[in-house]
Design a protein around this motif. Sequence first.
Motif, PDB file in Angstrom:
ATOM      1  N   ARG A 125      46.229  32.938  52.735  1.00 23.50           N
ATOM      2  CA  ARG A 125      45.213  33.755  52.219  1.00 23.50           C
ATOM      3  C   ARG A 125      44.207  33.642  53.531  1.00 23.50           C
ATOM      4  N   VAL A 126      43.546  34.771  54.021  1.00 23.54           N
ATOM      5  CA  VAL A 126      42.763  34.640  55.002  1.00 23.54           C
ATOM      6  C   VAL A 126      41.390  35.329  54.633  1.00 23.54           C
ATOM      7  N   PRO A 127      40.230  34.974  55.484  1.00 23.28           N
ATOM      8  CA  PRO A 127      38.858  35.590  54.955  1.00 23.28           C
ATOM      9  C   PRO A 127      38.862  37.080  54.972  1.00 23.28           C
TER      10      PRO A 127
ATOM     11  N   PRO B 153      45.048  26.509  54.971  1.00 23.66           N
ATOM     12  CA  PRO B 153      43.658  26.147  53.938  1.00 23.66           C
ATOM     13  C   PRO B 153      43.843  27.056  52.462  1.00 23.66           C
ATOM     14  N   SER B 154      44.374  27.991  52.633  1.00 25.06           N
ATOM     15  CA  SER B 154      44.498  28.494  51.330  1.00 25.06           C
ATOM     16  C   SER B 154      45.971  29.680  51.270  1.00 25.06           C
ATOM     17  N   SER B 155      46.619  29.580  50.281  1.00 18.40           N
ATOM     18  CA  SER B 155      48.006  30.383  50.237  1.00 18.40           C
ATOM     19  C   SER B 155      48.087  30.731  48.880  1.00 18.40           C
ATOM     20  N   ASP B 156      48.898  31.670  48.731  1.00 20.93           N
ATOM     21  CA  ASP B 156      49.072  32.271  47.371  1.00 20.93           C
ATOM     22  C   ASP B 156      50.517  32.755  47.282  1.00 20.93           C
TER      23      ASP B 156
ATOM     24  N   THR C  80      39.982  41.873  50.965  1.00 23.85           N
ATOM     25  CA  THR C  80      40.525  40.771  50.964  1.00 23.85           C
ATOM     26  C   THR C  80      42.081  40.909  51.454  1.00 23.85           C
ATOM     27  N   ALA C  81      42.534  40.070  52.193  1.00 28.68           N
ATOM     28  CA  ALA C  81      43.882  40.263  52.964  1.00 28.68           C
ATOM     29  C   ALA C  81      44.740  39.098  52.849  1.00 28.68           C
ATOM     30  N   SER C  82      45.886  39.151  52.877  1.00 23.67           N
ATOM     31  CA  SER C  82      46.697  38.302  52.846  1.00 23.67           C
ATOM     32  C   SER C  82      47.951  38.210  53.866  1.00 23.67           C
ATOM     33  N   VAL C  83      48.519  37.402  54.418  1.00 23.17           N
ATOM     34  CA  VAL C  83      49.694  37.328  55.370  1.00 23.17           C
ATOM     35  C   VAL C  83      50.828  36.816  54.865  1.00 23.17           C
TER      36      VAL C  83
END
Length: 108
Positions: A91-93, A83-86, A99-102
């Motif tokens: 990107r996760v809620p 749904p969302s990436s960077d 704010t976190a990302s995996v």
Amino acid sequence: MIIDDDLLNKLAYLCRLELLPHERKKMLHDLNAMVDWVEQLDELDVDNNVMLGEKPSKLESSSLRSDVVSNSLSHAEALALAPSSDSNYFRVPSVKGITASVELSEST
């Protein structure tokens, strides 16, 4: 084996527990019940039973599916479905305002 006050004191010290009087009574009861249960297990005759680590011959020929390697998503395909990436990250809620990302490693 019986858990008495002296042994409970030693266990509480090792576990860094501070037990109130009503908690001590319940803890003594519960620990003794566990020890009694284990002692009952010791009385079972398990000499003629199949070891849990051994497979009975019927299980060896069971209808379990075979373990087959199949195609998986590439790094880019997985990120495209998110749904969302960077860049290389999902990107996760936010959780509690953080704010976190995996990161998805290239090997997966």
